[in-house]
Motif scaffolding. Structure first.
Motif, PDB file in Angstrom:
ATOM      1  N   ASP A  26      -3.709 -14.200  -3.301  1.00  0.00           N
ATOM      2  CA  ASP A  26      -4.617 -14.158  -2.264  1.00  0.00           C
ATOM      3  C   ASP A  26      -5.561 -15.313  -2.276  1.00  0.00           C
ATOM      4  O   ASP A  26      -6.272 -15.641  -3.041  1.00  0.00           O
ATOM      5  N   VAL A  29     -10.000 -15.484   3.011  1.00  0.00           N
ATOM      6  CA  VAL A  29      -9.956 -15.253   4.364  1.00  0.00           C
ATOM      7  C   VAL A  29      -9.801 -16.817   4.878  1.00  0.00           C
ATOM      8  O   VAL A  29     -11.024 -17.476   4.529  1.00  0.00           O
ATOM      9  N   TYR A  47     -12.904  -2.239   8.356  1.00  0.00           N
ATOM     10  CA  TYR A  47     -11.986  -3.147   7.566  1.00  0.00           C
ATOM     11  C   TYR A  47     -12.417  -4.360   6.943  1.00  0.00           C
ATOM     12  O   TYR A  47     -11.850  -4.922   5.843  1.00  0.00           O
ATOM     13  N   ARG A  51     -12.279  -5.250   2.574  1.00  0.00           N
ATOM     14  CA  ARG A  51     -12.032  -6.538   1.745  1.00  0.00           C
ATOM     15  C   ARG A  51     -13.460  -6.804   1.041  1.00  0.00           C
ATOM     16  O   ARG A  51     -13.159  -7.353  -0.045  1.00  0.00           O
ATOM     17  N   ASP A  52     -14.442  -6.736   1.655  1.00  0.00           N
ATOM     18  CA  ASP A  52     -15.728  -7.176   1.139  1.00  0.00           C
ATOM     19  C   ASP A  52     -16.343  -6.586  -0.167  1.00  0.00           C
ATOM     20  O   ASP A  52     -16.836  -6.896  -1.143  1.00  0.00           O
ATOM     21  N   ARG A  55     -13.080  -3.810  -1.773  1.00  0.00           N
ATOM     22  CA  ARG A  55     -12.138  -4.855  -2.422  1.00  0.00           C
ATOM     23  C   ARG A  55     -10.551  -4.240  -2.465  1.00  0.00           C
ATOM     24  O   ARG A  55      -9.949  -4.213  -3.438  1.00  0.00           O
ATOM     25  N   ARG A  57      -7.138  -4.019  -1.976  1.00  0.00           N
ATOM     26  CA  ARG A  57      -5.882  -5.195  -1.696  1.00  0.00           C
ATOM     27  C   ARG A  57      -4.791  -4.915  -2.831  1.00  0.00           C
ATOM     28  O   ARG A  57      -5.077  -4.324  -3.861  1.00  0.00           O
ATOM     29  N   ARG A  79       0.863  -7.405   1.692  1.00  0.00           N
ATOM     30  CA  ARG A  79       0.305  -7.117   3.126  1.00  0.00           C
ATOM     31  C   ARG A  79       0.886  -6.095   3.955  1.00  0.00           C
ATOM     32  O   ARG A  79       0.279  -5.303   4.441  1.00  0.00           O
ATOM     33  N   LEU A  82      -0.902  -2.776   2.849  1.00  0.00           N
ATOM     34  CA  LEU A  82      -2.361  -2.626   3.638  1.00  0.00           C
ATOM     35  C   LEU A  82      -1.860  -2.321   4.949  1.00  0.00           C
ATOM     36  O   LEU A  82      -2.499  -1.239   5.315  1.00  0.00           O
ATOM     37  N   TYR A 109      -8.529 -10.213   9.325  1.00  0.00           N
ATOM     38  CA  TYR A 109      -9.654 -10.582   8.316  1.00  0.00           C
ATOM     39  C   TYR A 109      -9.269  -9.866   6.869  1.00  0.00           C
ATOM     40  O   TYR A 109      -9.240 -10.515   5.932  1.00  0.00           O
ATOM     41  N   LEU A 110      -9.058  -8.448   6.909  1.00  0.00           N
ATOM     42  CA  LEU A 110      -8.490  -7.863   5.836  1.00  0.00           C
ATOM     43  C   LEU A 110      -7.389  -8.395   5.196  1.00  0.00           C
ATOM     44  O   LEU A 110      -7.231  -8.568   3.955  1.00  0.00           O
ATOM     45  N   GLY A 112      -6.250 -11.524   5.442  1.00  0.00           N
ATOM     46  CA  GLY A 112      -6.217 -12.712   5.080  1.00  0.00           C
ATOM     47  C   GLY A 112      -5.311 -13.830   5.781  1.00  0.00           C
ATOM     48  O   GLY A 112      -4.754 -14.743   5.191  1.00  0.00           O
TER      49      GLY A 112
END
Length: 570
Positions: A26, A29, A47, A51-52, A55, A57, A79, A82, A109-110, A112
């Protein structure tokens, strides 16, 4: 399967190749994607927070067992996992989800991805799900991984107390009566044979079969009279036997009989018909030994689906069991998902739920269930094997004494287990203590006729006009646990504690209304279970996001009309 470029940056699945895994890292982004996503969602959205903050993933290496060691590199399974979750969060088809990957900034964004990333062909998602189902226990990878992420975020601290319930899931097939079932089963077998052995089939098949089995069963105009329907059913039965006979001839392709549609035809014919001197006849439930519902196929296209019945409601498909945490200081997250055939009783899966919780190290101290999940044996084994206090209403005493004022029920007897003796409320002691002949593990205790016949309490104790009172006991631990449970559940303290279980109904409602859990997208129990797991994963993420953003739980909706009755009574 082979993943290859098919122009315009898209990726598709091609038969005949082997896909290997080339784990990627990963890299965060891309700058332009991050800038535009934050500009478009200044307050953030689920979404971006996935990610932020959460987390959420995956790592490609977690899916290594799904791919070959050598072969052409496939798409990142991390991916695809997800995307599969996002697909269930928004109730999208494969094609819609693939379009979202290409066009949604928050999804990019989620994931990447660069803004100009063209994504992949929709068929990749179907192939990825097949890999998850085909590999041993891999269907749990996504659910378990997200649950682990939420645990690391401190959201599973309330797992010491959990609650469970189940709901029915409709199979993704049309509901058929018996005439339609046998007709469509034969048609499906002919369709399969026509695709792989067309010349052989055309060489012998009667011409009237083309008209009879060419259209699907839902396009038939079925006869209205009972006589004509019986005649049509017998005709279909004989045609099925004719096909089976043709497949056994020397000129038939040796592999044709192994087709799954042909195997289904043979099973359905065994379950639905038999032959005697008058020819093929439809089996009748009470006369000819119709197969039990647990084994009976109800669709030629989903042979795992079964017909279930609960509280007068029948359906064809499956049953899904959900277990969730239920403390107020943490989000209510689903910790266990189990999918069974529609005919499986709830009490048969209680221990399986406990095993699933133990495998994830999420065994609760107390498990709140309804009456369908509990019996005397489970009260003991749940505590002995898993350290779980199983809380739920056990079945009440069904004896006539329990419904008679002052009746001498089993708890009114004093049981001396060590001395193997019982004392009745009038003070008489038992004269016999024997194992129940037809129910291993149970004990029959008999009192003396000399004591019982003149006893003034006899009308409250037994209806045996010429004999003495006898009582049946379960094994010691079970009997004591059952008696204690029946006593406890009459108390206000127990009822107040058990009231928490009702909240799981809201989870069932959310899963059905918001995430379409009521009808599976796929055929077969393995993929239906994957459907349930992905739905539970989507619910967990939505609830975790609501928790960190401070959105309270919505109150349970009540019928305003039904409430009038209680308002008038008050």
């Amino acid at each position: 399967m082979l993943v290859q470029d098919c122009g315009s940056g898209l990726v598709s699945i091609v038969d005949g190749g082997v896909v290997s895994l080339r784990p990627g890292e990963d890299r965060g982004v891309p700058e332009q994607t991050a800038r535009l996503a934050r500009a478009a969602f200044r307050r953030g959205n689920v979404y971006l927070r996935m990610r932020d903050e959460l987390r959420v993933r995956f790592d490609d290496r977690e899916f290594g067992e799904l791919f070959a060691v050598r072969g052409r590199p496939g798409l990142s399974p991390a991916r695809l996992a997800l995307v599969s979750v996002l697909q269930f969060m928004e109730n999208l088809t494969d094609r819609q989800a693939a379009d979202m990957v290409r066009g949604r900034i928050d999804w990019k964004y989620l994931l990447g991805l660069e803004l100009d990333d063209a994504g992949f062909d929709a068929s990749v998602l179907s192939e990825f799900r097949s890999r998850l189902v085909d590999a041993d226990a891999a269907e749990r990878l996504i659910f378990d991984r997200v649950l682990g992420i939420l645990r690391e975020a401190g959201m599973l601290g309330g797992a010491r107390r959990q609650r469970s319930d189940s709901t029915h899931v409709l199979a993704a097939v049309r509901s058929l009566n018996r005439l339609e079932l046998v007709g469509e089963t034969l048609r499906a077998a002919l369709e399969a044979l026509a695709g792989v052995a067309g010349p052989w089939l055309a060489g012998w098949v009667p011409t009237d079969w083309y008209e009879r089995y060419g259209p699907r069963i839902d396009q038939w105009r079925l006869p209205k009279s009972e006589t004509e329907r019986v005649t049509l059913t017998q005709t279909i039965a004989e045609d099925g036997y004719t096909l089976a006979g043709a497949l056994s001839r020397p000129d038939a392709p040796a592999w044709a009989a192994e087709l799954s549609a042909v195997q289904t035809l043979r099973t359905v014919w065994i379950q639905q018909f038999y032959r005697d001197e008058r020819g093929a006849r439809l089996r009748e439930p009470k006369e000819d030994g119709l197969a039990p519902a647990a084994d009976r196929i109800v669709s030629a296209y989903d042979t795992d689906a079964r017909y279930g019945m609960k509280r007068g409601h029948g359906w064809e498909g499956y049953k899904v069991h959900l277990c969730e945490t239920c403390t107020d200081d943490h989000p209510h997250l689903i910790t266990a998902v189990l999918t069974t055939a529609a005919t499986v009783c709830d009490v048969q899966v209680t221990d399986q739920i406990h095993q699933a919780q133990a495998a994830r190290d999420l065994t609760p101290d107390e498990h709140l269930v309804d009456a369908g999940y509990i019996d005397a044996e489970l009260l003991i084994t749940a505590r002995r094997n898993h350290g779980i206090t199983l809380t739920g209403p056990v079945l009440p005493d069904a004896s006539w004494q329990a419904h008679t004022d002052g009746g001498h029920t089993l708890p009114t007897f004093t049981i001396d287990w060590d001395q193997q003796q019982a004392t009745c409320p009038a003070g008489a002691t038992s004269i016999s203590w024997k194992q129940h002949p037809s129910q291993p593990g149970k004990t029959t205790v008999l009192f003396s006729r000399t004591d019982c016949m003149p006893c003034p309490d006899r009308p409250k104790c037994t209806r045996n006009t010429s004999g003495a009172r006898s009582i049946s006991l379960a094994p010691r631990e079970q009997q004591q646990a059952l008696t204690q449970a029946r006593t406890d559940q009459q108390t206000t303290t127990w009822q107040r504690r058990y009231a928490t279980r009702a909240g799981v109904e809201g989870t069932i409602s959310q899963a059905v209304r918001a995430y379409r859990l009521r009808r599976t997208r796929y055929t077969g129990q393995p993929k239906t279970h994957l459907n349930s797991l992905l739905t539970a994963t989507a619910i967990n993420i939505a609830r975790a996001d609501a928790w960190i953003t401070g959105h309270p739980l919505h109150p349970t909706r009540h019928s305003r009309f039904a409430q009038l009755q209680y308002d008038l009574a008050a």
